[in-house]
Design an enzyme around this catalytic site. Structure first.
Site, PDB file in Angstrom:
ATOM      1  N   GLU A 116       0.868  -1.185   0.000  1.00 55.70           N
ATOM      2  CA  GLU A 116       0.000   0.000   0.000  1.00 55.70           C
ATOM      3  C   GLU A 116       0.897   1.224   0.000  1.00 55.70           C
ATOM      4  O   GLU A 116       1.896   1.278   0.707  1.00 55.70           O
ATOM      5  CB  GLU A 116      -0.889   0.018   1.239  1.00 55.70           C
ATOM      6  CG  GLU A 116      -1.783   1.240   1.334  1.00 55.70           C
ATOM      7  CD  GLU A 116      -2.647   1.260   2.586  1.00 55.70           C
ATOM      8  OE1 GLU A 116      -2.907   2.361   3.097  1.00 55.70           O
ATOM      9  OE2 GLU A 116      -3.056   0.181   3.066  1.00 55.70           O
ATOM     10  N   GLU A 131      -2.252  10.970   3.846  1.00 51.40           N
ATOM     11  CA  GLU A 131      -3.208  10.739   4.920  1.00 51.40           C
ATOM     12  C   GLU A 131      -3.200  12.012   5.748  1.00 51.40           C
ATOM     13  O   GLU A 131      -2.133  12.525   6.098  1.00 51.40           O
ATOM     14  CB  GLU A 131      -2.828   9.542   5.785  1.00 51.40           C
ATOM     15  CG  GLU A 131      -3.192   8.224   5.150  1.00 51.40           C
ATOM     16  CD  GLU A 131      -3.036   7.071   6.117  1.00 51.40           C
ATOM     17  OE1 GLU A 131      -4.074   6.499   6.512  1.00 51.40           O
ATOM     18  OE2 GLU A 131      -1.890   6.758   6.466  1.00 51.40           O
TER      19      GLU A 131
END
Length: 193
Positions: free
Chosen positions: A117, A122
Site C-alpha cells: 500500500e 493521509e
C-alpha cells in the site's frame, strides 16, 4: 458530470477498517461530480447496512448500521501500472475526526499488507499541518510501514494541493506540490532470496 466507469467504481457498504463506524454510499449526498471535480462528503447519520446478515461471521455483514456515511471510489480491476507518476489535485476539509486519504494498493496475491500500500496522503485532523506519507508491505514475513510525517508551514485543509508519487525501478517518492516529502529505496522492500 458523472464518474467514468471505465476507470472508477464507487464503493458501497462497509469496505475496510473494522473499527470504523462508517459506511460508503454512492448517493450524491456522499459522492458527486461538479464541473469535473469529485466531492466525497462524510455525514454523521445512521445508515442501514444493505448487506446485513445478523448471523454472519464477517464484520461487514454482521453490523446492522453505521453512524457515519461517506463516499469512496476505487479503480480495482480497471487500472494497473508499474512505474510512472501519479498526481492528484485535491482540497481536503478540516473537521473533528476527519481522516481523508489518497492511496494505492497492489494487486499481487497475499492480501494486505503483503500486496503493498502506498499512502500518497493521509490527513489526520488532530495535526492540521502534517502530511503523512507511508508505505505498507511485508518483507521476510515482517510487516513494515516506513513513514515520513511532513510538517507544512500552513494547514493543509482548505486549499488545493498537488499530491503525487514518482515510482521508478529504484525508488518510490511521494510529493506535495512538486516537492519530495518521502523517498524509499525499493531494494529495502524486496523479499530476500
Amino acid at each position: 458530470t458523472k464518474l467514468n466507469s471505465r476507470f472508477w467504481t464507487p464503493e458501497v457498504n462497509f469496505v475496510r477498517n473494522i473499527e470504523a463506524a462508517q459506511i460508503y454510499t454512492a448517493r450524491p449526498k456522499n459522492l458527486k461530480l461538479t464541473r469535473g471535480a469529485l466531492t466525497l462528503t462524510a455525514h454523521h447519520e445512521h445508515f442501514e447496512n444493505t448487506n446485513w446478515k445478523p448471523e454472519s461471521p464477517h464484520w461487514w455483514e454482521s453490523r446492522k448500521e453505521a453512524d457515519y456515511t461517506s463516499g469512496s471510489i476505487n479503480s480495482r480491476g480497471k487500472v494497473e501500472f508499474r512505474y510512472g507518476r501519479v498526481e492528484i489535485r485535491a482540497k481536503i476539509e478540516h473537521g473533528r475526526g476527519v481522516w481523508p486519504a489518497l492511496w494505492l494498493i497492489g494487486n499481487n496475491p497475499g492480501g494486505w499488507p503483503s500486496c503493498g500500500e502506498i499512502d500518497i496522503l493521509e490527513y489526520v485532523s488532530q495535526n492540521p499541518q502534517t502530511h503523512h506519507a507511508t508505505l505498507h508491505y511485508t518483507k521476510d514475513g515482517q510487516y513494515l510501514n516506513p513513514s515520513t510525517p511532513h510538517t507544512t508551514s500552513t494547514p493543509l485543509a482548505g486549499d488545493w494541493h498537488l499530491y503525487g508519487m514518482n515510482w521508478t525501478p529504484e525508488k518510490i517518492e511521494l510529493t506535495l506540490d512538486g516537492a519530495v516529502v518521502f523517498s524509499h529505496a525499493l531494494d529495502e522492500a524486496t523479499q530476500a532470496d
